[in-house]
Design an enzyme around this catalytic site. Structure first.
Site, PDB file in Angstrom:
ATOM      1  N   GLU A   1      32.431  13.935 -28.410  1.00  0.00           N
ATOM      2  CA  GLU A   1      33.481  14.778 -28.979  1.00  0.00           C
ATOM      3  C   GLU A   1      34.803  14.018 -28.975  1.00  0.00           C
ATOM      4  O   GLU A   1      34.998  13.110 -28.180  1.00  0.00           O
ATOM      5  CB  GLU A   1      33.686  16.036 -28.107  1.00  0.00           C
TER       6      GLU A   1
ATOM      7  N   ASP B   1      35.543  20.992 -26.307  1.00  0.00           N
ATOM      8  CA  ASP B   1      35.096  22.337 -25.908  1.00  0.00           C
ATOM      9  C   ASP B   1      33.636  22.374 -25.472  1.00  0.00           C
ATOM     10  O   ASP B   1      33.279  23.118 -24.562  1.00  0.00           O
ATOM     11  CB  ASP B   1      35.330  23.340 -27.045  1.00  0.00           C
TER      12      ASP B   1
ATOM     13  N   LYS C   1      25.216  16.944 -43.623  1.00  0.00           N
ATOM     14  CA  LYS C   1      25.246  18.398 -43.829  1.00  0.00           C
ATOM     15  C   LYS C   1      24.361  18.859 -44.984  1.00  0.00           C
ATOM     16  O   LYS C   1      23.957  20.008 -45.045  1.00  0.00           O
ATOM     17  CB  LYS C   1      26.674  18.889 -44.028  1.00  0.00           C
TER      18      LYS C   1
ATOM     19  N   SER D   1      36.153  24.056 -45.519  1.00  0.00           N
ATOM     20  CA  SER D   1      37.047  23.182 -46.271  1.00  0.00           C
ATOM     21  C   SER D   1      36.488  21.774 -46.215  1.00  0.00           C
ATOM     22  O   SER D   1      37.057  20.841 -46.723  1.00  0.00           O
ATOM     23  CB  SER D   1      38.436  23.215 -45.658  1.00  0.00           C
TER      24      SER D   1
ATOM     25  N   GLY E   1      39.382  17.654 -28.411  1.00  0.00           N
ATOM     26  CA  GLY E   1      38.585  18.845 -28.711  1.00  0.00           C
ATOM     27  C   GLY E   1      37.262  18.838 -27.981  1.00  0.00           C
ATOM     28  O   GLY E   1      36.195  18.856 -28.584  1.00  0.00           O
TER      29      GLY E   1
ATOM     30  N   SER F   1      27.619  10.087 -38.966  1.00  0.00           N
ATOM     31  CA  SER F   1      27.348  11.393 -39.575  1.00  0.00           C
ATOM     32  C   SER F   1      27.882  11.570 -40.986  1.00  0.00           C
ATOM     33  O   SER F   1      27.361  12.400 -41.738  1.00  0.00           O
ATOM     34  CB  SER F   1      27.896  12.494 -38.677  1.00  0.00           C
TER      35      SER F   1
HETATM   36  C1  LIG Z   1      30.052  18.798 -39.581  1.00  0.00           C
HETATM   37  C2  LIG Z   1      30.190  17.394 -39.194  1.00  0.00           C
HETATM   38  C3  LIG Z   1      30.008  16.980 -37.860  1.00  0.00           C
HETATM   39  C4  LIG Z   1      29.740  17.944 -36.722  1.00  0.00           C
HETATM   40  O1  LIG Z   1      28.506  18.590 -36.875  1.00  0.00           O
HETATM   41  P1  LIG Z   1      28.151  19.905 -36.056  1.00  0.00           P
HETATM   42  O2  LIG Z   1      26.810  20.305 -36.534  1.00  0.00           O
HETATM   43  O3  LIG Z   1      29.209  20.927 -36.371  1.00  0.00           O
HETATM   44  O4  LIG Z   1      28.192  19.543 -34.616  1.00  0.00           O
HETATM   45  C5  LIG Z   1      30.084  15.627 -37.587  1.00  0.00           C
HETATM   46  N1  LIG Z   1      30.330  14.719 -38.546  1.00  0.00           N
HETATM   47  C6  LIG Z   1      30.520  15.072 -39.836  1.00  0.00           C
HETATM   48  C7  LIG Z   1      30.773  14.019 -40.834  1.00  0.00           C
HETATM   49  C8  LIG Z   1      30.440  16.429 -40.208  1.00  0.00           C
HETATM   50  O5  LIG Z   1      30.629  16.770 -41.484  1.00  0.00           O
END
Ligand SMILES: *Cc1c(COP(=O)(O)O)cnc(C)c1O
Length: 325
Positions: A210, A216, A54, A79, A214, A310
């Site tokens: 996903e 969606d 992010k 959050s 969830g 991620s």
């Molecule tokens: C925000 C987040 C996601 C999902 O990312 P999106 O851009 O909302 O699809 C996945 N893994 C982590 C660790 C995140 O912080």
């Protein structure tokens, strides 16, 4: 139809992030390859600054602010990882940040956001409306609201993770990828990653993952319109979004080949694999892509597969509980 972002936006984002974001490592594991009969390349965004991809999107968006916007600062609601990403980016760029968080957010996350120098405004999520709070704050201070996924600069920034992964795999052995597995919440990460992947490797399939509870986006792609769901009950807290964004949905519809799901138990099993075999702390949401490969939710046999890990932000007590349970 023109899409909200294109490959050049991701290349521009990558120039903005150079020397600021980490070029996170790409790791491989013979055990993982043996278990899946595939070649897996893990892009370790759990080792990114503040612990998740992010940072890429937030920094890219804030770096594009006009001097006027910089003076007034940024406002974000979150959050989770987006809060820390915006707070850190704002500090690096020397602008004020206000992060609106629910009162009952984990105290460690509130503290971490404050440590990055942001002002935290708490609200009662059962009584107060966050939209109204945001509008009031924006009116009072004139700050710019940056959403966690449905924003072209955020999406482009997230896409640099796949741009790097593809470059790094090429550096490793000269090859490309047949498949890219990306976790999906609101779809910012996968929108950017699919844009990069389809431009560089047109044959590469892009598959979103996903949590089962969830799904969606899976439903939305099947239906051809954005489907709204209740807050999903899953340990993947980064993917508890109730619906995709307008911009992310447009890109996902055009570029994502398929969306599959995994259960919470499968996420824990993937987290355990990363801890035991690869010495990586991965948060539940961060394990979505890998879990899909390990559990055969998507066919990976004989393929070269990029997997985005991620993030790695999980409170240690919670992490221990999950792995022990
Ligand atoms: C925000 C987040 C996601 C999902 O990312 P999106 O851009 O909302 O699809 C996945 N893994 C982590 C660790 C995140 O912080």
């Amino acid at each position: 139809m023109t899409l909200p972002i294109c490959f050049d936006d991701i290349v521009d984002a990558s120039a903005r992030l150079r020397g600021v974001a980490h070029r996170t490592p790409v790791l491989t594991s013979r055990t993982a390859n043996g278990r899946t009969s595939a070649q897996l390349f893990f892009k370790c965004e759990n080792l990114q600054r503040m612990g998740a991809f992010k940072f890429r999107g937030a920094y890219n968006a804030l770096a594009k602010f006009t001097p006027e916007q910089c003076t007034r600062g940024v406002i974000a609601f979150s959050s989770g990882n987006h809060a820390q990403a915006v707070a850190l980016s704002a500090r690096l760029l020397g602008m004020p940040a206000v992060i609106v968080m629910p009162q009952d957010a984990p105290p460690a996350k509130i503290a971490a956001t404050r440590e990055y120098g942001a002002e935290v405004v708490l609200y009662d999520r059962y009584k107060e409306d966050r939209e109204a709070i945001g509008q009031r704050l924006a009116a009072e201070r004139g700050g710019t609201l940056i959403p966690p996924f449905d924003h072209a600069d955020v999406m482009s920034g997230q896409g640099t993770a796949a741009l790097e992964l593809i470059e790094q795999v090429r550096e490793l052995d000269g090859g490309g990828l047949d498949l890219l597995l990306v976790c999906v919440g609101g779809g910012g990460l996968i929108s950017g990653c699919a844009t990069a992947a389809k431009a560089l490797l047109p044959q590469c399939r892009v598959v979103g993952v996903e949590p089962e509870a969830g799904n969606d986006v899976q439903q939305s792609l099947a239906k051809g319109e954005i489907v709204h769901i209740e807050v999903p009950r899953t340990i993947a807290d980064g993917a508890q979004t109730q619906h995709a964004g307008q911009l992310t949905f447009a890109v996902m519809r055009a570029l994502v080949d398929q969306v599959v799901t995994v259960s919470d138990a499968q996420l824990v099993s993937a987290m355990r694999f990363f801890a035991e075999r690869m010495k990586l702390v991965v948060e539940p949401t961060g394990a979505l892509g890998a879990a899909a490969a390990f559990e055969g939710r998507v066919d990976v046999k004989g393929q070269r597969v990029g997997v985005i890990i991620s993030g790695g932000n999980v409170a240690l007590e919670r992490y221990a509980q999950l792995l022990a349970g």
